[in-house]
Design a protein around this motif. Structure first.
Motif, PDB file in Angstrom:
ATOM      1  N   GLY A 102      20.124  -3.484 -16.116  1.00 18.86           N
ATOM      2  CA  GLY A 102      19.361  -4.672 -16.517  1.00 18.86           C
ATOM      3  C   GLY A 102      20.033  -5.980 -16.184  1.00 18.86           C
ATOM      4  N   GLN A 103      21.271  -5.925 -15.668  1.00 17.80           N
ATOM      5  CA  GLN A 103      21.977  -7.175 -15.365  1.00 17.80           C
ATOM      6  C   GLN A 103      21.940  -7.462 -13.866  1.00 17.80           C
ATOM      7  OE1 GLN A 103      23.178  -9.765 -17.257  1.00 17.80           O
ATOM      8  NE2 GLN A 103      23.162 -10.576 -15.169  1.00 17.80           N
ATOM      9  N   LEU A 104      21.355  -8.576 -13.503  1.00 16.49           N
ATOM     10  CA  LEU A 104      21.287  -8.969 -12.099  1.00 16.49           C
ATOM     11  C   LEU A 104      22.661  -9.378 -11.587  1.00 16.49           C
ATOM     12  CD1 LEU A 104      18.341 -11.516 -11.634  1.00 16.49           C
ATOM     13  CD2 LEU A 104      18.520  -9.229 -10.661  1.00 16.49           C
ATOM     14  N   THR A 105      22.887  -9.105 -10.302  1.00 16.92           N
ATOM     15  CA  THR A 105      24.062  -9.685  -9.648  1.00 16.92           C
ATOM     16  C   THR A 105      23.635 -10.568  -8.480  1.00 16.92           C
ATOM     17  OG1 THR A 105      24.257  -7.637  -8.395  1.00 16.92           O
ATOM     18  CG2 THR A 105      25.716  -7.887 -10.302  1.00 16.92           C
ATOM     19  N   ALA A 106      22.457 -10.252  -7.907  1.00 14.47           N
ATOM     20  CA  ALA A 106      21.968 -11.081  -6.792  1.00 14.47           C
ATOM     21  C   ALA A 106      20.469 -10.909  -6.630  1.00 14.47           C
ATOM     22  CB  ALA A 106      22.678 -10.691  -5.498  1.00 14.47           C
ATOM     23  N   VAL A 107      19.890 -11.948  -6.010  1.00 14.69           N
ATOM     24  CA  VAL A 107      18.461 -11.916  -5.671  1.00 14.69           C
ATOM     25  C   VAL A 107      18.389 -12.079  -4.162  1.00 14.69           C
ATOM     26  CG1 VAL A 107      16.291 -13.188  -5.895  1.00 14.69           C
ATOM     27  CG2 VAL A 107      17.807 -12.967  -7.872  1.00 14.69           C
ATOM     28  N   THR A 108      17.626 -11.222  -3.486  1.00 15.06           N
ATOM     29  CA  THR A 108      17.445 -11.449  -2.054  1.00 15.06           C
ATOM     30  C   THR A 108      16.094 -12.112  -1.833  1.00 15.06           C
ATOM     31  OG1 THR A 108      16.667  -9.201  -1.766  1.00 15.06           O
ATOM     32  CG2 THR A 108      18.942  -9.631  -1.140  1.00 15.06           C
ATOM     33  N   VAL A 109      16.080 -13.011  -0.846  1.00 19.43           N
ATOM     34  CA  VAL A 109      14.855 -13.749  -0.535  1.00 19.43           C
ATOM     35  C   VAL A 109      14.615 -13.616   0.962  1.00 19.43           C
ATOM     36  CG1 VAL A 109      15.098 -15.374  -2.441  1.00 19.43           C
ATOM     37  CG2 VAL A 109      16.168 -15.920  -0.253  1.00 19.43           C
ATOM     38  N   ALA A 110      13.347 -13.809   1.375  1.00 20.89           N
ATOM     39  CA  ALA A 110      13.029 -13.637   2.799  1.00 20.89           C
ATOM     40  C   ALA A 110      12.017 -14.681   3.235  1.00 20.89           C
ATOM     41  CB  ALA A 110      12.467 -12.239   3.035  1.00 20.89           C
ATOM     42  N   THR A 111      12.098 -15.071   4.513  1.00 20.02           N
ATOM     43  CA  THR A 111      11.060 -15.939   5.082  1.00 20.02           C
ATOM     44  C   THR A 111       9.907 -15.058   5.548  1.00 20.02           C
ATOM     45  OG1 THR A 111      11.940 -15.740   7.303  1.00 20.02           O
ATOM     46  CG2 THR A 111      12.761 -17.591   5.972  1.00 20.02           C
ATOM     47  N   GLU A 120      13.487 -13.151   7.897  1.00 16.86           N
ATOM     48  CA  GLU A 120      14.906 -13.522   7.793  1.00 16.86           C
ATOM     49  C   GLU A 120      15.299 -13.500   6.311  1.00 16.86           C
ATOM     50  OE1 GLU A 120      15.640 -17.619   8.899  1.00 16.86           O
ATOM     51  OE2 GLU A 120      17.367 -17.510   7.519  1.00 16.86           O
ATOM     52  N   THR A 121      16.384 -12.843   5.966  1.00 10.93           N
ATOM     53  CA  THR A 121      16.737 -12.725   4.544  1.00 10.93           C
ATOM     54  C   THR A 121      17.995 -13.519   4.203  1.00 10.93           C
ATOM     55  OG1 THR A 121      17.997 -10.704   4.919  1.00 10.93           O
ATOM     56  CG2 THR A 121      15.687 -10.438   4.275  1.00 10.93           C
ATOM     57  N   ARG A 122      18.087 -13.824   2.892  1.00 11.78           N
ATOM     58  CA  ARG A 122      19.275 -14.497   2.347  1.00 11.78           C
ATOM     59  C   ARG A 122      19.586 -13.833   1.029  1.00 11.78           C
ATOM     60  NH1 ARG A 122      19.290 -20.942   1.524  1.00 11.78           N
ATOM     61  NH2 ARG A 122      21.120 -20.491   0.242  1.00 11.78           N
ATOM     62  N   ARG A 123      20.859 -13.808   0.664  1.00 12.83           N
ATOM     63  CA  ARG A 123      21.261 -13.197  -0.614  1.00 12.83           C
ATOM     64  C   ARG A 123      21.809 -14.310  -1.506  1.00 12.83           C
ATOM     65  NH1 ARG A 123      25.857 -11.084  -2.727  1.00 12.83           N
ATOM     66  NH2 ARG A 123      25.627  -9.216  -4.032  1.00 12.83           N
ATOM     67  N   LEU A 124      21.226 -14.426  -2.706  1.00 11.84           N
ATOM     68  CA  LEU A 124      21.674 -15.463  -3.637  1.00 11.84           C
ATOM     69  C   LEU A 124      22.349 -14.783  -4.817  1.00 11.84           C
ATOM     70  CD1 LEU A 124      18.250 -17.409  -3.837  1.00 11.84           C
ATOM     71  CD2 LEU A 124      20.157 -17.877  -2.263  1.00 11.84           C
ATOM     72  N   GLU A 125      23.618 -15.053  -5.025  1.00 17.90           N
ATOM     73  CA  GLU A 125      24.279 -14.456  -6.195  1.00 17.90           C
ATOM     74  C   GLU A 125      23.669 -15.055  -7.454  1.00 17.90           C
ATOM     75  OE1 GLU A 125      28.483 -14.496  -5.929  1.00 17.90           O
ATOM     76  OE2 GLU A 125      28.420 -13.018  -4.310  1.00 17.90           O
ATOM     77  N   ALA A 126      23.399 -14.215  -8.435  1.00 17.40           N
ATOM     78  CA  ALA A 126      22.659 -14.728  -9.600  1.00 17.40           C
ATOM     79  C   ALA A 126      22.919 -13.881 -10.836  1.00 17.40           C
ATOM     80  CB  ALA A 126      21.159 -14.707  -9.299  1.00 17.40           C
ATOM     81  N   ASP A 127      22.933 -14.548 -11.974  1.00 22.61           N
ATOM     82  CA  ASP A 127      22.967 -13.830 -13.261  1.00 22.61           C
ATOM     83  C   ASP A 127      21.571 -13.713 -13.837  1.00 22.61           C
ATOM     84  OD1 ASP A 127      25.872 -13.856 -13.367  1.00 22.61           O
ATOM     85  OD2 ASP A 127      25.666 -16.015 -13.743  1.00 22.61           O
ATOM     86  N   VAL A 128      20.714 -14.692 -13.461  1.00 28.94           N
ATOM     87  CA  VAL A 128      19.402 -14.797 -14.107  1.00 28.94           C
ATOM     88  C   VAL A 128      18.353 -15.158 -13.065  1.00 28.94           C
ATOM     89  CG1 VAL A 128      18.045 -16.176 -15.725  1.00 28.94           C
ATOM     90  CG2 VAL A 128      20.394 -15.592 -16.309  1.00 28.94           C
TER      91      VAL A 128
END
Ligand SMILES: Cc1cc2nc3c(=O)[nH]c(=O)nc-3n(C[C@H](O)[C@H](O)[C@H](O)COP(=O)(O)OP(=O)(O)OC[C@H]3O[C@@H](n4cnc5c(N)ncnc54)[C@H](O)[C@@H]3O)c2cc1C
Length: 340
Positions: free
Chosen positions: A226-235, A239-247
């Motif tokens: 249940g605990q996030l460490t990252a969110v991936t996003v895409a165009t 094209e993808t990017r990884r965003l480190e995240a808690d929430v």
């Protein structure tokens, strides 16, 4: 109280939002007892579920009051009349009985018989529009939140906000003050927010204080238990990017539906209950409606308008229930708060 047994009252109030709570008070003032049913586990409707920490500025007599505080006060104001709350259950059926009674049945099998029903169901059943991300359910309520109920929870956290409306932009501006890092993911570089707020957000981005991740969409979640460490996003091009995240805070608006209310045979206009404003009466005798769920010419969807409608509905319900004893009009300064 045991489910399955029929409970008796004067009025069933459907919905415990601000207007439903004030309806209980107004009914009490004309000596009508109420049972109140709400799908949510807590009273307060939109105020509690959507914006408890936001200040409201247009409640008469309160230059400023947080939504949660308003609900605490409305509940206290209704308390002397000892309303019976049935929370965590939806009113599903509304059936006429002989003798002018109505039978209300909830999703948990609670059955209440009443002379009048006052529908204060707001926007109906509401819930967040969820992004279609694999496994998101496991993170919900732990590190993925669709509403901010306690801003302080995000102090020192890495927060990813997704969405392009006022909610996303306002919370980015606010959480930027306490979070360790804020990213805003939106599929376009134009926002659907107040121009002034959008300008402030872009100024923060320019100053390197907020990361504007545009034009991207949410793509996937990383983390465990249940605990996030990252969110991936895409165009759109993949094209993808990884965003480190808690929430992650996905703000894609609400889905709203009248739900079973639409099946009760009441006249509807644009998915709202059509009422006669001078009585709050719907198209069915004995069923009244107040607050955001109603429409009539000139209707304003404001809490204060709902309060006035509650006073009207309570008096209409009284006239229906006690036709032999016309209500003697009294100010509260004269009557005080009658005993329940
Ligand atoms: C972000 C935000 C800011 C706002 N700011 C302001 C402001 O500054 N001033 C202002 O006046 N208004 C404001 N509003 C609008 C205000 O919150 C609404 O007008 C108000 O909540 C309407 O109250 P209500 O009791 O009619 O409905 P709601 O608050 O929607 O409550 C209705 C309740 O009915 C329940 N319900 C629905 N169907 C059923 C069913 N079948 N069985 C059981 N329960 C049911 C729902 O679960 C809900 O709890 C704001 C709204 C939002 C979202």
């Amino acid at each position: 109280m045991a489910n399955g047994q029929t409970q008796q009252t004067d009025v069933v109030v459907v919905g415990a939002g601000p207007v439903g709570l004030f309806t209980v008070f107004e009914c009490g003032m004309v000596r009508l007892n109420c049972h109140v049913v709400d799908i949510l586990d807590d009273v307060g409707g939109q105020c509690t579920a959507l914006y408890p920490e936001k200040p409201i500025y247009d409640i008469p007599g309160f230059p400023r009051v947080d939504a949660a505080e308003l609900i605490v006060r409305l509940k206290a104001q209704a308390a002397p009349f000892r309303p019976v709350y049935h929370l965590g259950q939806q009113v599903e059926k509304l059936e006429p009985l002989t003798g002018g009674y109505w039978r209300v049945t909830t999703s948990r099998g609670t059955i209440i018989q009443a002379r009048a029903v006052i529908v204060a169901a707001g926007v109906g059943a509401f819930g967040p529009n969820r992004p279609p991300l694999d496994g998101i359910e496991a993170f919900e309520g732990k590190s993925v939140f669709y509403y901010v109920t306690q801003r302080e929870l995000f102090r020192g956290r890495r927060v990813v906000i997704a969405g392009g409306g006022d909610t996303a932009v306002d919370w980015a501006l606010s959480l930027n003050e306490i979070a360790s890092h804020v990213s805003v993911v939106h599929r376009r570089d134009r926002f659907r927010a107040a121009p002034d707020s959008e300008a402030r957000l872009k100024a923060l981005a320019k100053a390197g204080k907020v990361d504007l991740v545009v034009p991207y969409q949410l793509h996937g979640l990383e983390g465990s238990d249940g605990q996030l460490t990252a969110v991936t996003v895409a165009t759109l091009d993949g094209e993808t990017r990884r965003l480190e995240a808690d929430v992650l805070l996905p703000f894609f608006g609400l889905s709203m539906s009248l739900g079973p209310i639409a099946e009760w045979g009441l006249a509807l206009e644009h998915n709202q209950l059509a009422v006669e404003p001078s009585t709050a009466a719907t198209s069915q005798r004995g069923i009244f409606a107040v607050g955001d769920v109603v429409t009539y010419p000139g209707k304003l969807k404001l809490i204060l308008t709902g309060f006035a409608e509650a006073a009207i509905a309570a008096r209409s319900a009284y006239a229906l229930i006690h036709p032999e004893t016309p209500l003697h009009f009294e100010y509260s300064t004269t009557s005080g708060v009658p005993d329940a």
